[in-house]
Design a protein around this motif. Structure first.
Motif, PDB file in Angstrom:
ATOM      1  N   ARG A 506       0.799  -1.239   0.089  1.00 19.71           N
ATOM      2  CA  ARG A 506      -0.066   0.030  -0.046  1.00 19.71           C
ATOM      3  C   ARG A 506       0.987   1.392  -0.260  1.00 19.71           C
ATOM      4  O   ARG A 506       0.445   2.145  -0.725  1.00 19.71           O
ATOM      5  CB  ARG A 506      -0.968  -0.050   1.192  1.00 19.71           C
ATOM      6  N   HIS A 507       2.102   1.367   0.635  1.00 20.13           N
ATOM      7  CA  HIS A 507       2.902   2.219   0.794  1.00 20.13           C
ATOM      8  C   HIS A 507       3.446   2.844  -0.509  1.00 20.13           C
ATOM      9  O   HIS A 507       3.622   3.724  -1.108  1.00 20.13           O
ATOM     10  CB  HIS A 507       4.181   2.214   1.731  1.00 20.13           C
ATOM     11  N   GLU A 510       0.959   4.242  -2.876  1.00 21.75           N
ATOM     12  CA  GLU A 510       1.045   5.725  -2.739  1.00 21.75           C
ATOM     13  C   GLU A 510       2.112   6.603  -3.291  1.00 21.75           C
ATOM     14  O   GLU A 510       1.961   7.425  -3.846  1.00 21.75           O
ATOM     15  CB  GLU A 510       0.930   6.227  -1.155  1.00 21.75           C
ATOM     16  N   LYS A 513       1.608   6.794  -6.934  1.00 23.64           N
ATOM     17  CA  LYS A 513       0.602   8.041  -7.365  1.00 23.64           C
ATOM     18  C   LYS A 513       1.631   9.389  -7.427  1.00 23.64           C
ATOM     19  O   LYS A 513       1.425  10.113  -8.094  1.00 23.64           O
ATOM     20  CB  LYS A 513      -0.511   8.172  -6.484  1.00 23.64           C
TER      21      LYS A 513
END
Length: 754
Positions: A506-507, A510, A513
């Motif tokens: 998940r990190h 991010e 993005k």
């Protein structure tokens, strides 16, 4: 046939069967060993093939980035050679001109991030340099011995790579002659420091090498590999390299390659010896790599990637160990099954022997390897064989006439008493009864499996009890239980690791993005960089007019002609507003941000993009045809739509400039459907190739000439359009040239923007 003859014949066939089983086990062991080795090799080759595919893409990306990064410096010497201040400093040699030139070179270096820029006279002496403030300044040093000077003094652009004799830094040199009329009055040189590229790629999961035409490592992610030979050089070639002072004072040694084997036509497996510092001791470590290479034609170098194979080798070793362990466990289970089968077979033999007379029973009891005890009809011990005494390691004569529970205790705590379960067996007509328990006598305890058989003799009822030692079986059960506990612990640990991996994933999403936003901003700045010349022209015209109006206004004021002076000031004000509008448009275009949906006028976005691109179109003489305002409103972001249009207009201009014989015209058309607005940009270039159409929107793919683009514009434009809920497509026109169409959803005031 007597019992002794039967036993001899049975023993003969049993021995032959054991020999056959021995050879069968040996053959199975060899087949298993071969399968383990061959299977590991096949799995290893498959993983290396996957690694080769990934590494080959990384090699191409690394080569493209390196070529693009160095290519942008190759024209800097040409620009310096055309600088009037350079020519004046070389021609007149005044200290003031040289000081100003030093400062200008220093400022140019800060902007372009080059290593060093310097100017040589026709004798090879450095008169000005960007590093004039440093202790290792080039000013006053003579570089006439360098090949880049010798090429440029003959009127040719020079290129060279070497270890700097002054700075002791590796670099690639570009040079160009400075002309005064038809005469060469000096040389402009730019040095590109390759250390910046090593730092950029130093923390990758692979090693990279940059080899010069002689096969010497000029740049590497491992500093101790520098100036090593990745091949063979003759003594004459080594002498030539030493005479050129290319690697000033560095010893050229061969890289310690101990194994080299082609994996396929594009890669090799290479083993290299490396010195490793471990606990203040230097140890030699053997490193295995998958090596792939490709040329860099711009530098006449070769770049190589060495992907480590340590992880793959460890995984294969682990796989072989697991496979061998599985086979071993299977063999143990098979042996346990055979042992169990043997126990059942012996029990069956014992049941069969009950049909013989008492003498034969006693003989069996005395010679069998299992512990045997006979009971009378009252369940009292009558006799036992030596095997029972061997199990307990002591004589059991005092137990004769005692109940069975004086020798054997069942394990089940809730089991009925010994006499009770024997009576229950009689009542139910059970002839064979099995229990697990312990032989207990004095201070000795042995885990056994007890089998009780009813023997109906001619004159009386008797029982035969067989004891099988279960010490090994209990140990196996404990080992299996421990293995299950350890497996559950490993499962818990793996679950925890997977949860951590999920958090890291998940990190990384991010971070991805954020990287995408930075790429969009980089694409904006790249377009602005390409439009710098046109912006300079657009601002120079009003600045020239302002200077003229201001000069005339001063004269009108001196003469008392205030009305004319007032008129000039109005012109100056209008020109200032015009310049401010131009600068504001570029400032808005360059701002960072995320895509924000809202109603935007398509014509406004088109006019905003034209304000940015019109200077360049005027400069190169491209006709721009725009359809009338259709009043279309779409749901999107104004700034990001302008960025997409600017990228497409810039690509159209590049396509037209690459085909100078074609008509120079770009058209922008607006059409609509029930739910979408379609913007089409058509150019009069040569169109797109089939390969370009297939890979057009892939990152880092470009069909432009070398050095004209990074291949990110269309990929980023596609992401922006998709983020606004639209699509972008490309095709060739029937009349020639390419057509790019952007489809965006029409704004519906009944549906709130997302």
């Amino acid at each position: 046939m007597s019992e002794s003859k039967r036993f001899s014949i049975g023993s003969f066939y049993l021995n032959r069967l054991k020999k056959h089983f021995f050879w069968l086990y040996f053959i199975v062991f060899l087949i298993t060993l071969l399968m383990t080795w061959k299977g590991g090799e096949a799995l290893k080759n498959q993983q290396i093939k996957t690694l080769r595919i990934d590494s080959f893409e990384q090699l191409n990306q690394l080569a493209s980035v390196l070529e693009s990064a160095i290519a942008k410096y190759q024209h800097m010497p040409t620009l310096l050679a055309s600088n009037d201040r350079v020519k004046k400093a070389l021609r007149d040699g005044f200290d003031s001109d040289i000081n100003q030139l030093n400062q200008e070179l220093e400022q140019i270096n800060r902007i372009t991030e080059a290593s060093d820029s310097y100017i040589l006279n026709t004798e090879g002496l450095t008169i000005a340099a960007s590093n004039y403030r440093e202790n290792t300044s080039f000013v006053g040093r003579n570089f006439a011995f360098r090949p880049y000077f010798q090429d440029a003094i003959q009127g040719k652009p020079g290129r060279y790579y070497a270890l700097g004799t002054t700075s002791n830094r590796r670099g690639y040199y570009f040079s160009y002659p400075v002309y005064e009329g038809d005469s060469i009055i000096g040389i402009a040189v730019v040095k590109v420091d390759l250390t910046q590229f090593e730092k950029r790629f130093a923390n990758q999961h692979y090693e990279f090498l940059l080899l010069d035409p002689d096969g010497i490592v000029f740049s590497s992610s491992r500093p101790n590999w520098l100036y090593r030979i990745f091949g063979e050089l003759t003594h004459a070639e080594l002498q030539r390299i030493a005479d050129s002072q290319r690697y000033y004072g560095k010893s050229i040694e061969k890289l310690a390659i101990v194994y080299q084997k082609p994996f396929d036509e594009k890669s090799q497996i290479v083993d290299v010896l490396e010195n490793t510092l471990l606990n203040d001791d230097v140890e030699i470590e053997r490193l295995s790599f998958l090596k792939m290479s490709r040329p860099i034609r711009l530098l006449d170098f070769k770049i190589s990637i060495l992907a480590p194979l340590k992880t793959i080798n460890e995984e294969i070793a682990l796989w072989r160990a697991i496979f061998a362990g599985g086979v071993t466990i299977t063999a143990l289970l098979f042996g346990l099954a055979m042992l169990r089968s043997r126990m059942l077979r012996e029990r069956s033999d014992a049941n069969e022997m009950t049909r013989h007379n008492q003498a034969y029973i006693r003989e069996v009891i005395q010679n069998t390897q299992a512990g045997l005890v006979t009971l009378d009809e009252n369940h009292k011990i009558e006799s036992f064989n030596p095997a029972v005494e061997k199990l307990l390691g002591q004589p059991l004569a005092p137990l004769v006439g005692q109940p069975l529970n004086a020798l054997f205790l069942a394990d089940e705590s809730d089991a009925p008493a010994q006499d009770d379960f024997l009576e229950a067996a009689n009542d139910l007509g059970v002839k064979v009864l099995t229990r697990e328990g312990r032989l207990c006598y004095s201070d000795q305890t042995v885990p056994v499996e007890m089998t009780l058989c009813k023997m109906q003799l001619p004159n009386r009822l008797s029982y035969l009890v067989t004891f099988h030692d279960m010490t090994e079986r209990k140990r196996y059960e404990q080992e299996i239980t421990q293995a299950r506990i350890e497996l559950e612990e490993r499962v818990r640990e793996r679950t925890f690791e997977l949860q951590g991996a999920n958090t890291r994933l998940r990190h990384e999403i991010e971070e991805h993005k954020g990287t995408q936003r930075e790429l969009i901003q980089t694409a904006k700045l790249a377009v602005l960089g390409q439009l710098t010349a046109g912006l300079n022209h657009e601002l120079n015209q009003p600045l020239t007019a302002i200077r003229a109006f201001a000069g005339n206004g001063l004269k009108f004021l001196d003469r008392g002609q205030y009305e004319q002076a007032h008129t000039n000031l109005q012109h100056i004000s209008q020109l200032g507003h015009h310049m401010g509008d131009i600068i504001a448009r570029f400032k808005v275009f360059a701002r960072k941000g995320d895509v924000h949906h809202g109603p935007i006028a398509v014509q406004t976005a088109i006019m905003g993009a034209l304000k940015i691109m019109s200077p360049r179109y005027k400069e190169v003489g491209i006709e721009l045809v725009v359809t009338e305002d259709q009043g279309f409103i779409v749901n999107g972001d104004m700034v990001f739509l302008e960025q997409v249009l600017v990228n497409l207009l810039a690509n159209a201009a590049d396509a037209i400039l690459e085909s100078p014989d074609n008509t120079r015209r770009v058209s922008i058309e607006q059409t609509s459907t029930e739910n979408q607005v379609v913007l089409c940009i058509q150019d009069s270039g040569n169109g797109l190739s089939e390969e370009a159409i297939r890979h057009l929107f892939e990152p880092f793919f470009t069909s432009k000439s070398l050095g004209l683009g990074l291949g990110l514009g269309l990929s980023i434009s596609q992401r922006i359009v998709e983020a606004m809920g639209g699509q972008i497509s490309a095709k060739n026109q029937d009349s020639g040239g390419a057509e790019f169409c952007v489809r965006l959803p029409r704004f519906n005031h009944l549906i709130p923007p997302s």
